[in-house]
Design an enzyme around this catalytic site. Structure first.
Site, short mmCIF file in Angstrom:
data_model
loop_
_atom_site.label_atom_id
_atom_site.label_comp_id
_atom_site.label_asym_id
_atom_site.label_seq_id
_atom_site.Cartn_x
_atom_site.Cartn_y
_atom_site.Cartn_z
CE1 TYR A 34 1.12 -0.31 4.38
CE2 TYR A 34 0.04 1.83 4.40
CZ TYR A 34 0.86 0.90 5.00
OH TYR A 34 1.44 1.19 6.21
CE LYS A 148 3.18 3.36 3.30
NZ LYS A 148 3.31 3.36 4.76
CD GLU A 180 9.84 1.48 10.42
OE1 GLU A 180 9.77 2.46 9.68
OE2 GLU A 180 9.68 0.31 10.02
CG LEU A 204 8.36 2.31 4.80
CD1 LEU A 204 8.18 1.17 3.81
CD2 LEU A 204 7.06 3.03 5.03
N1 PDD Z 1 2.90 5.07 7.43
N2 PDD Z 1 7.53 3.66 8.94
C1 PDD Z 1 6.36 3.00 8.94
C2 PDD Z 1 6.30 1.64 9.54
C3 PDD Z 1 5.21 3.61 8.37
O1 PDD Z 1 4.05 2.94 8.34
C4 PDD Z 1 5.31 4.91 7.82
C5 PDD Z 1 4.14 5.62 7.18
C6 PDD Z 1 6.55 5.56 7.87
C7 PDD Z 1 6.75 6.94 7.30
O2 PDD Z 1 6.75 6.92 5.89
P1 PDD Z 1 6.32 8.23 5.05
O3 PDD Z 1 7.22 9.34 5.46
O4 PDD Z 1 6.52 7.83 3.66
O5 PDD Z 1 4.87 8.49 5.39
C8 PDD Z 1 7.64 4.89 8.42
C9 PDD Z 1 1.73 5.51 6.71
C10 PDD Z 1 1.50 6.97 6.77
C11 PDD Z 1 0.54 4.67 7.13
O6 PDD Z 1 0.77 3.47 7.32
O7 PDD Z 1 -0.57 5.18 7.25
#
Ligand code: PDD
Length: 281
Positions: A34, A148, A180, A204
């Site tokens: 996703y 992701k 993270e 991620l």
């Molecule tokens: N999540 N690490 C994890 C495990 C995440 O699920 C996310 C983002 C990030 C940050 O990634 P980015 O800067 O690309 O949003 C790091 C999204 C927002 C979600 O699962 O809703």
């Protein structure tokens, strides 16, 4: 009831009418990926980077990308144009598709593609000015956190641990090192430098990895990636978290212990302002 237009497998329908078969491998195995992209002022923010990551995630688990980038953008545009808000969070998901239940990839399966959007409110003044509380937890996830994936049970349990402890986010550690948050990347500030964990299979690579590096450069703040031990997080001058929805926030307590005396620090202030500028650019 609010019933936004969504895209599912070639059709635009109200959310309430979008249905997938129970044998969809996303439902049965969590076999899919996703992406979440913010929209500000009606424009997707860092769309190229998010789409590139979606394509990487698909390739990593061997799901053929069903559309070209232009086709994706046209489909997303149709869904987001139907939403009256000009600040949104777009969600898109691709699963391997529908097939008789068997673990290995089925032959001749068509990926399931879903796109929805929601009106979105960036972090409010309270979160920005006062910072947010976090708790720590062991990272129980698999070793391909760089994908992701919609298989998010480890992230879900970590987020629930945070929620049950009055925290916004759970900061995860694997074998004593920072990985993270449950759904965000975590950064520390030490002696004026912003540090993040290396971009490897344990995290991620948030789109805000690249963005934060750019914002640091614009603010003349040194930026580096390195393995960060648990002690270094607790000894940090500042701790930050980033994600599409949370933008950049200051962590002011971890497991009940204050960070920077319990208030957002100076580098957060600069980076938050730079982030808001980047949104407008
Ligand atoms: N999540 N690490 C994890 C495990 C995440 O699920 C996310 C983002 C990030 C940050 O990634 P980015 O800067 O690309 O949003 C790091 C999204 C927002 C979600 O699962 O809703």
């Amino acid at each position: 009831m609010h019933d936004p237009l969504v895209y599912l497998n070639g059709e635009f329908t109200p959310l309430s009418e979008a249905k997938v078969p129970v044998l969809d491998r996303g439902f049965i195995f969590g076999d899919g990926v996703y992406e979440v992209i913010p929209i500000y002022g009606g424009k997707m923010f860092r769309a190229k980077q998010h789409m590139a990551r979606l394509f990487r995630s698909l390739a990593a688990i061997g799901i053929p990308n069903p559309y070209s980038e232009d086709e994706w953008m046209a489909l997303i545009g149709k869904v987001t144009d139907a939403c009256p808000d000009d600040t949104q969070l777009v969600y898109m998901q691709v699963t391997r598709g529908v097939a008789k239940r068997a673990h290995a990839f089925p032959a001749e399966v068509k990926p399931t593609v879903f796109i929805m959007t929601n009106p979105y409110t960036p972090p409010d003044a309270e979160a920005v000015n006062n910072g947010v509380r976090c708790v720590t937890t062991e990272d129980l996830r698999w070793m391909r956190c760089d994908i992701k994936s919609v298989s998010l049970l480890g992230n879900v349990l970590a987020a629930q641990h945070a929620a049950e402890n009055g925290a916004l986010e759970a900061i995860q550690f694997r074998e004593g090192f920072l990985s993270e948050g449950a759904s965000s990347n975590v950064w520390i500030v030490r002696d004026g430098t912003v540090y993040g964990p290396p971009k490897d299979n344990r995290v991620l690579e948030g789109i805000r990895y690249g963005l934060l590096q750019e914002l640091c450069a614009a603010c003349r703040i040194p930026f580096a990636l390195k393995a960060i031990a648990r002690d270094e997080v607790f000894a940090a001058d500042e701790v930050l978290l980033t994600s599409a929805g949370r933008e950049v926030l200051a962590v002011v307590s971890i497991d009940g212990l204050p960070v920077n005396g319990g208030k957002p620090g100076p580098l957060f202030g600069k980076l938050y302002a730079a982030y808001q500028d980047a949104k407008r650019a």
